[in-house]
Design a protein around this motif. Structure first.
Motif, PDB file in Angstrom:
ATOM      1  N   ALA A  96      66.373  -2.118  75.610  1.00 45.48           N
ATOM      2  CA  ALA A  96      66.519  -3.395  76.262  1.00 45.48           C
ATOM      3  C   ALA A  96      67.358  -3.254  76.982  1.00 45.48           C
ATOM      4  CB  ALA A  96      66.130  -4.734  75.423  1.00 45.48           C
ATOM      5  N   ALA A  97      68.349  -3.162  76.739  1.00 49.15           N
ATOM      6  CA  ALA A  97      70.058  -3.079  76.591  1.00 49.15           C
ATOM      7  C   ALA A  97      69.739  -2.638  78.403  1.00 49.15           C
ATOM      8  CB  ALA A  97      71.368  -2.347  75.780  1.00 49.15           C
TER       9      ALA A  97
ATOM     10  N   SER B 194      66.311   1.251  70.028  1.00 51.86           N
ATOM     11  CA  SER B 194      66.830  -1.013  69.760  1.00 51.86           C
ATOM     12  C   SER B 194      67.440  -0.418  71.498  1.00 51.86           C
ATOM     13  CB  SER B 194      67.443  -1.061  68.585  1.00 51.86           C
ATOM     14  OG  SER B 194      68.374  -0.503  68.471  1.00 51.86           O
ATOM     15  N   LYS B 195      67.929   0.428  71.464  1.00 54.28           N
ATOM     16  CA  LYS B 195      69.108   0.589  72.799  1.00 54.28           C
ATOM     17  C   LYS B 195      68.380   0.025  74.131  1.00 54.28           C
ATOM     18  CE  LYS B 195      73.226   2.587  70.658  1.00 54.28           C
ATOM     19  NZ  LYS B 195      72.848   2.643  69.436  1.00 54.28           N
TER      20      LYS B 195
ATOM     21  N   THR C 177      62.741  -6.518  79.043  1.00 54.03           N
ATOM     22  CA  THR C 177      62.901  -6.459  78.059  1.00 54.03           C
ATOM     23  C   THR C 177      61.853  -6.981  76.156  1.00 54.03           C
ATOM     24  OG1 THR C 177      63.896  -9.333  78.269  1.00 54.03           O
ATOM     25  CG2 THR C 177      65.184  -7.836  78.889  1.00 54.03           C
TER      26      THR C 177
ATOM     27  N   LEU D 248      74.582  -8.170  75.072  1.00 55.35           N
ATOM     28  CA  LEU D 248      73.947  -8.571  75.473  1.00 55.35           C
ATOM     29  C   LEU D 248      72.073  -9.276  74.384  1.00 55.35           C
ATOM     30  CD1 LEU D 248      72.527  -5.455  77.836  1.00 55.35           C
ATOM     31  CD2 LEU D 248      72.244  -7.544  78.718  1.00 55.35           C
ATOM     32  N   ALA D 249      72.078 -10.056  74.739  1.00 57.24           N
ATOM     33  CA  ALA D 249      71.761 -10.725  74.292  1.00 57.24           C
ATOM     34  C   ALA D 249      70.207 -10.065  73.490  1.00 57.24           C
ATOM     35  CB  ALA D 249      70.529 -12.697  74.631  1.00 57.24           C
ATOM     36  N   GLU D 250      70.016  -9.340  74.795  1.00 56.39           N
ATOM     37  CA  GLU D 250      68.594  -9.164  74.259  1.00 56.39           C
ATOM     38  C   GLU D 250      68.782  -7.472  73.313  1.00 56.39           C
ATOM     39  OE1 GLU D 250      69.616  -9.175  77.133  1.00 56.39           O
ATOM     40  OE2 GLU D 250      67.981 -11.022  77.812  1.00 56.39           O
ATOM     41  N   ALA D 251      69.666  -7.295  72.655  1.00 64.69           N
ATOM     42  CA  ALA D 251      70.045  -5.875  72.512  1.00 64.69           C
ATOM     43  C   ALA D 251      70.484  -5.418  70.832  1.00 64.69           C
ATOM     44  CB  ALA D 251      70.726  -4.667  73.208  1.00 64.69           C
ATOM     45  N   PRO D 252      70.821  -5.445  69.909  1.00 67.91           N
ATOM     46  CA  PRO D 252      71.297  -5.043  68.763  1.00 67.91           C
ATOM     47  C   PRO D 252      72.501  -5.205  69.093  1.00 67.91           C
ATOM     48  CG  PRO D 252      70.206  -3.336  69.105  1.00 67.91           C
ATOM     49  CD  PRO D 252      69.842  -3.648  70.032  1.00 67.91           C
TER      50      PRO D 252
ATOM     51  N   VAL E   6      68.063  -4.082  80.948  1.00 67.56           N
ATOM     52  CA  VAL E   6      68.683  -4.933  82.062  1.00 67.56           C
ATOM     53  C   VAL E   6      69.849  -4.696  82.390  1.00 67.56           C
ATOM     54  CG1 VAL E   6      66.845  -6.550  80.086  1.00 67.56           C
ATOM     55  CG2 VAL E   6      69.737  -6.387  79.723  1.00 67.56           C
TER      56      VAL E   6
ATOM     57  N   ASN F 161      62.062  -4.194  73.970  1.00 63.00           N
ATOM     58  CA  ASN F 161      61.508  -4.661  72.234  1.00 63.00           C
ATOM     59  C   ASN F 161      60.778  -4.528  71.642  1.00 63.00           C
ATOM     60  OD1 ASN F 161      64.806  -5.190  72.067  1.00 63.00           O
ATOM     61  ND2 ASN F 161      64.407  -6.906  73.567  1.00 63.00           N
TER      62      ASN F 161
ATOM     63  N   GLU G  32      66.468   4.066  65.946  1.00 59.96           N
ATOM     64  CA  GLU G  32      67.624   3.429  65.941  1.00 59.96           C
ATOM     65  C   GLU G  32      67.633   3.292  68.316  1.00 59.96           C
ATOM     66  OE1 GLU G  32      69.818   1.636  63.789  1.00 59.96           O
ATOM     67  OE2 GLU G  32      71.276   1.979  65.514  1.00 59.96           O
TER      68      GLU G  32
ATOM     69  N   PHE H 150      71.448   8.023  63.411  1.00 56.71           N
ATOM     70  CA  PHE H 150      70.261   8.416  62.710  1.00 56.71           C
ATOM     71  C   PHE H 150      69.332   9.153  64.582  1.00 56.71           C
ATOM     72  CE2 PHE H 150      69.846   4.120  61.112  1.00 56.71           C
ATOM     73  CZ  PHE H 150      69.050   4.650  59.537  1.00 56.71           C
TER      74      PHE H 150
ATOM     75  N   VAL I 295      62.324 -15.305  79.525  1.00 49.36           N
ATOM     76  CA  VAL I 295      63.164 -14.704  80.827  1.00 49.36           C
ATOM     77  C   VAL I 295      63.926 -13.450  79.460  1.00 49.36           C
ATOM     78  CG1 VAL I 295      64.007 -14.105  82.819  1.00 49.36           C
ATOM     79  CG2 VAL I 295      62.680 -16.218  82.419  1.00 49.36           C
ATOM     80  N   THR I 296      64.833 -14.512  78.987  1.00 48.76           N
ATOM     81  CA  THR I 296      65.588 -13.352  78.609  1.00 48.76           C
ATOM     82  C   THR I 296      66.328 -14.422  76.661  1.00 48.76           C
ATOM     83  OG1 THR I 296      67.518 -14.456  78.873  1.00 48.76           O
ATOM     84  CG2 THR I 296      67.141 -12.312  80.101  1.00 48.76           C
ATOM     85  N   GLY I 297      66.799 -13.689  75.837  1.00 51.43           N
ATOM     86  CA  GLY I 297      66.747 -13.854  74.675  1.00 51.43           C
ATOM     87  C   GLY I 297      67.758 -15.777  75.035  1.00 51.43           C
TER      88      GLY I 297
ATOM     89  N   ARG J 196      73.613   4.506  60.840  1.00 51.20           N
ATOM     90  CA  ARG J 196      73.443   4.106  62.060  1.00 51.20           C
ATOM     91  C   ARG J 196      73.939   4.353  63.411  1.00 51.20           C
ATOM     92  NH1 ARG J 196      74.177  -2.044  64.934  1.00 51.20           N
ATOM     93  NH2 ARG J 196      72.650  -1.576  66.090  1.00 51.20           N
TER      94      ARG J 196
END
Lengths: 411, 382
Positions: free
Chosen positions: B377-378, B374-375, B263, A110-114, B381, B267, B371, A197, B20-22, A194
């Motif tokens: 957003a996923a 950061s998840k 998102t 997903l582009a939005e997630a790391p 969506v 984020n 940490e 954490f 809308v998205t990255g 990571r």
């Protein structure tokens, strides 16, 4: 997720035909130990050391050139969450040691997630990465583990000359990452940190380079930062008998969950590099009890000639450390040189990150280190960090996980 | 405000919030419907089609001019959907975005200056993004929150400015930290207007090359230095107090129009923790006043707001993540509460009194929350 049908980008797939030659090299370098380890579906085409086996890789397997060692403290008091972390770590370690990216990989998600994987090891070879976990004495104060703490996991006594920094000592657990490429070792610890954490935090860590001991005696004996060959008589990965006697915890030893494991002593030993370099060659050689060029013991011609200890000065390092001086006490060394910049006084903050594995520290490191109280070398070194870990047995197969024998009811 | 952020990064952040998205170039698919050829010259900006289906679009840009150019996709009110800078003469670049049905403009900016040469385009019907109505509700609620924060901040900032203008050092010091809380709670939204943040929240080390601290450094931290380090208020400070209010009013007027998506909310929550991790935990943000823990708390509250609004949807998609986030938010709040005697007040321990071990504990708690955050957003969506 199994490794065979994983959609993730793998370093293996990037190796292509180049990997085939490396595999031969790995087999040759790995010798009997690597070959004897359990084959599984993560076995890569590149230069990788098997993750699964009766013992953890990273002890008797061939010593790589680089180290990233990290000691963690556990911050969760939830046993289940910690066990899950050990399982997640095992899965990630299984993938990384085989040259794969962690989880779903470093890109394409997903582009939005790391991304799951941090990505800096993409395209790099497996680099013989080994990941080895150990449990410190303080861990056994948590999760009702006190009655499972091995008697051999003692609190190390204070040794003469110790100047220990508590911020570089101890830890509930440790991860030793060794690889031929420093980026691969750093990547591994970074990704495990990571994943950890919220459950564990890094207490201290150490980067190492230039192995100072070898488990493959056919290779050239490496030198430490003092310029001397180190580990001439170290236990080789092929010496099944000596490994069984001095390194692996036996099934007859207590506790049962440690069978196939070992005990790890980690010591950060600062060297007074500048004063050492101003020391005469004669004195340097007297201190070690070996000559600098060849590494031959005093009065002998070749490095591997049997040392005649009485020919050495009474405070010579080799004489005091030798098994014959210590009722046979023998350890497997796996240390690395380190240089962490300068110390603010213009001196190199450098030395030896000493790693020793043994079946029982009470018969291994402790008597040897006590014997070294009068070591002439002490004028040039100082122990500034110290930790001891119980290193559990190996991960047997893809369903097994680090620490299962400690945390499961059975075994 | 992160240290020394170049302007281009601020713009990129704005774009990320707006789209809308990255818009990473992850797809090599060359679905003709979605590719718009853009030919840029020094005086023209030709597009191969002016109508295309909503959804993923890809601009295939070729710069046939003699100047370096940049290409933007803009909303009708000039907000940025996506952009690509530094397209050299004779080079090609691809820019992707996901757009909803509606009117847009494509702009080429030869020499990377001015408003650019515009082309009106339209995204039609087609694959308009179907969004969970609960998420639309969350966005609306967050927008209202951001506006309320600005509205409530203004009087507090004005009180601060008045104290400065009165030359009342002690009153100004007292009013300083409270005047920042609303801003800190909604910092990612505030930063999405790339021009306001450098005026009100920049630190001296965040000035760009060639900027002179004596004349170009404005905003809260410049006044912070005057109050705590120089311990005096002069004419310059009084002018800066007025300027701060002017810039914050600009924020107040624009905050309601920020492009916010589920998102970007998620984020944004993570970015607030990043702010804590890089600026507050180190004590860099409030290096003179040491009121870092006030900002810290406000950042966490802002993140919490965003998270709470997204939680119902996130919980459906990733229940374990929600459990983890609830736990880590609670742990961090509990830890922060140790630094204020009264849990309803924002009087926190001065950060220079927080020792190294305690700072590590705070840092560990921030990492433990950031940490999993950061998840989010996923999870939203999925």
């Amino acid at each position: 997720m199994t490794d065979t049908n994983s959609p993730s980008p793998s370093r293996r797939s990037l190796l292509g035909w180049g990997g085939a030659g490396l595999a031969l090299g790995a087999a040759a370098a790995g010798g009997a130990v690597a070959m004897a380890r359990t084959e599984d579906d993560t076995e890569p085409a590149g230069s990788a050391i098997a993750f699964h086996g009766p013992h953890q890789a990273g002890i008797a397997t061939p010593v790589q050139d680089r180290l990233h060692f990290a000691a963690f403290d556990v911050t969760t008091d939830d046993r289940e969450a910690f066990v899950q972390l050990l399982k997640d770590w095992t899965a990630a370690a299984r993938r990384m040691t085989a040259g794969h990216a962690v989880g779903e990989g470093a890109f394409g998600g997903l582009a939005e997630a790391p991304p799951d994987d941090t990505g800096e090891a993409l395209g790099l070879k497996p680099s013989r990465l080994t990941l080895t976990i150990g449990f410190g004495p303080s861990l056994f104060e948590k999760f009702d583990l006190a009655d499972r703490r091995p008697e051999a996991l003692v609190d190390l006594p204070k040794f003469a000359g110790d100047n220990l920094d508590k911020n570089r000592s101890g830890g509930d657990l440790c991860i030793q990452a060794c690889a031929d490429d420093p980026q691969v070792a750093v990547h591994a610890v970074r990704n495990l940190a990571r994943i950890g954490f919220g459950k564990v935090v890094i207490k201290w860590s150490q980067l190492g380079f230039g192995k100072t001991s070898s488990t493959t005696p056919e290779a050239q004996t490496p030198r430490n930062l003092m310029g001397f060959k180190d580990g001439t008589r170290n236990i080789a990965g092929t010496e099944t008998d000596r490994l069984k006697k001095f390194v692996w915890v036996d099934e007859k030893d207590e506790p049962a969950w440690m069978a196939g494991g070992s005990y790890l002593v980690a010591r950060r030993i600062r060297m007074h590099i500048e004063t050492w370099d101003r020391t005469s060659l004669q004195e340097q050689e007297d201190i070690f009890g070996r000559d600098k060029g060849e590494g031959a013991p005093v009065g002998k011609a070749k490095e591997r000639d049997e040392p005649f200890l009485k020919a050495m000065k009474p405070d010579a390092h080799v004489r005091l450390a030798h098994p014959d001086t210590n009722h046979g006490a023998t350890i497997l060394r796996r240390g690395y040189s380190f240089t962490d910049g300068t110390d603010g006084l213009g001196r190199l903050d450098a030395g030896l990150f000493f790693l020793a594995y043994q079946r029982d520290v009470r018969k291994g490191f402790i008597p040897i280190q006590r014997s070294l109280a009068t070591d002439a070398l002490n004028e040039y070194i100082q122990h500034v960090g110290s930790a001891l870990f119980a290193v559990p047995p190996g991960v047997r197969d893809k369903d097994d996980w680090w620490g299962r024998t400690l945390f499961s009811k059975e075994a | 405000m992160r240290p020394a952020r170049p302007a281009s990064v601020v713009i990129a952040a704005a774009a990320a919030l707006a789209a809308v998205t990255g818009c990473t170039e992850k797809s090599d698919a060359k679905d003709g419907d979605h590719v718009i050829n853009v030919t840029a010259t020094d005086d023209k900006c030709q597009v191969s089609k002016k109508e295309f289906p909503a959804g993923h679009i890809e601009l295939a840009v070729e710069n046939k001019g003699s100047k370096v150019t940049e290409v933007y996709v803009l909303f009708p009110d000039d907000r940025v959907v996506t952009e690509r800078e530094n397209i050299g003469p004779g080079t090609k670049q691809r820019v992707t975005a996901e757009v909803k049905a509606g009117d847009y403009q494509i702009a080429c900016k030869p020499g990377m200056k001015g408003d650019g040469i515009r082309q009106a385009v339209k995204a039609t019907g087609g694959k308009a993004v179907q969004r969970d109505p609960r998420l639309d509700k969350a966005v609306a609620a967050y927008r209202a929150y951001a506006q309320a924060q600005a509205d409530e901040t203004l009087p507090k900032a004005e009180a601060f400015a008045e104290a400065v203008k009165d030359g009342d050092l002690e009153a100004a010091k007292k009013a300083y930290a409270p005047s920042r809380i609303g801003w800190e709670r909604t910092e990612p939204v505030a930063e999405s207007f790339g021009d306001i943040d450098p005026k009100v929240d920049v630190r001296e080390d965040g000035l760009e090359d060639g900027q002179d601290p004596a004349t170009d450094w404005t905003g809260w931290h410049r006044l912070e230095k005057a109050l705590w380090q120089d311990k005096k208020i002069g004419d310059r400070e009084k002018d800066l107090a007025d300027l701060l209010i002017k810039d914050l009013k600009d924020w107040q007027n624009r905050v309601g129009k920020a492009e916010i998506t589920p998102t970007s909310m998620a984020n944004g929550a993570k970015e607030l923790l990043d702010e804590v991790a890089t600026g507050k935990v180190t004590g860099e943000e409030e290096r003179y006043s040491h009121t870092d823990l006030v900002d810290f708390k406000a950042n966490v509250e802002g993140a919490r707001k965003s998270y709470d609004l997204l939680k119902p949807v996130a919980k459906e998609n990733d229940a374990a993540l929600v459990t983890e986030l609830d736990e880590q938010f609670a742990a961090l709040d509990k830890l922060l509460d140790q630094y204020r005697p009264n849990p309803t007040s924002y009087d926190f321990t001065s950060y220079d009194k927080v020792g190294k071990a305690d700072r590590k504990e705070l840092s560990d708690a921030v990492n433990a929350l950031a940490e999993p955050l950061s998840k989010l957003a996923a999870a939203v969506v999925k």
